[in-house]
Design a protein around this motif. Structure first.
Motif, PDB file in Angstrom:
ATOM      1  N   MET A   1       0.881  -1.254   0.182  1.00  0.00           N
ATOM      2  CA  MET A   1      -0.017  -0.056   0.014  1.00  0.00           C
ATOM      3  C   MET A   1       0.926   1.274   0.112  1.00  0.00           C
ATOM      4  N   GLU A   2       1.885   1.299   0.752  1.00  0.00           N
ATOM      5  CA  GLU A   2       2.713   2.509   1.051  1.00  0.00           C
ATOM      6  C   GLU A   2       3.371   2.708  -0.634  1.00  0.00           C
ATOM      7  N   ALA A   3       3.963   1.395  -1.210  1.00  0.00           N
ATOM      8  CA  ALA A   3       4.448   1.664  -2.613  1.00  0.00           C
ATOM      9  C   ALA A   3       3.458   2.076  -3.436  1.00  0.00           C
ATOM     10  N   VAL A   4       2.356   1.735  -3.354  1.00  0.00           N
ATOM     11  CA  VAL A   4       1.188   2.492  -4.313  1.00  0.00           C
ATOM     12  C   VAL A   4       1.152   3.692  -4.238  1.00  0.00           C
ATOM     13  N   ARG A   5       0.785   4.241  -2.812  1.00  0.00           N
ATOM     14  CA  ARG A   5       0.737   5.604  -2.559  1.00  0.00           C
ATOM     15  C   ARG A   5       2.038   6.433  -2.963  1.00  0.00           C
ATOM     16  N   LEU A   6       3.345   5.866  -3.080  1.00  0.00           N
ATOM     17  CA  LEU A   6       4.111   6.594  -3.392  1.00  0.00           C
ATOM     18  C   LEU A   6       4.106   6.824  -4.911  1.00  0.00           C
ATOM     19  N   ALA A   7       3.752   5.677  -5.896  1.00  0.00           N
ATOM     20  CA  ALA A   7       3.550   5.713  -7.287  1.00  0.00           C
ATOM     21  C   ALA A   7       2.434   6.758  -7.654  1.00  0.00           C
TER      22      ALA A   7
END
Length: 144
Positions: free
Chosen positions: A136-142
């Motif tokens: 989820m954090e990786a997707v938010r960053l993207a």
């Protein structure tokens, strides 16, 4: 330079995951203090992949989340330590950017699921929760 850190952590016994995690985190902050953000992110990326190869999902998730944080600080122009001043480096330049996050996610996906009568459901649920938070954090960053 980050290769030396990874070699030292690789040389530790398999049961010394906590010590390895601390070595990697220390190296990350040292590279950040030296204004070497690419090396700092490389330590997190390679460290997360190493921990996953050893089956240390909790350690790998912690390093992966630190990588996401470092990349988001980079986009905001902050230093690794979070005290302002340029982060440097680009996201797709092989130093833990988008490609690095994808490789960590792929390594999580390649992990064999704990199975059998001895695999406690709570441990499996905790592992899924940790990987889910990282994703989820990786997707938010993207999507910033």
């Amino acid at each position: 330079m980050s290769a030396k850190v990874i070699e030292r952590v690789s040389a530790l016994d398999a049961g010394a995951s906590y010590e390895g995690l601390q070595m990697l985190k220390t190296a990350f902050y040292r590279f950040g203090a030296r204004k070497q953000p690419r090396e700092a992110r490389a330590v997190l990326l390679e460290g997360a992949l190493l921990m996953l190869r050893r089956g240390e999902v909790t350690c790998a998730t912690e390093l992966g989340r630190m990588l996401v944080d470092a990349l988001s600080r980079q986009e905001e122009g902050e230093a690794i330590g979070g005290s302002g001043g340029g982060g440097g480096g680009g996201e797709g330049d092989g130093d833990g950017g988008a490609e690095g996050l994808c490789s960590v996610l792929a390594a999580f996906a390649a992990l064999p699921a704990p199975a059998g009568p001895r695999a406690p459901a709570a441990a499996v649920d905790a592992q899924v929760d940790e990987v889910g938070r990282f994703a989820m954090e990786a997707v938010r960053l993207a999507h910033k």
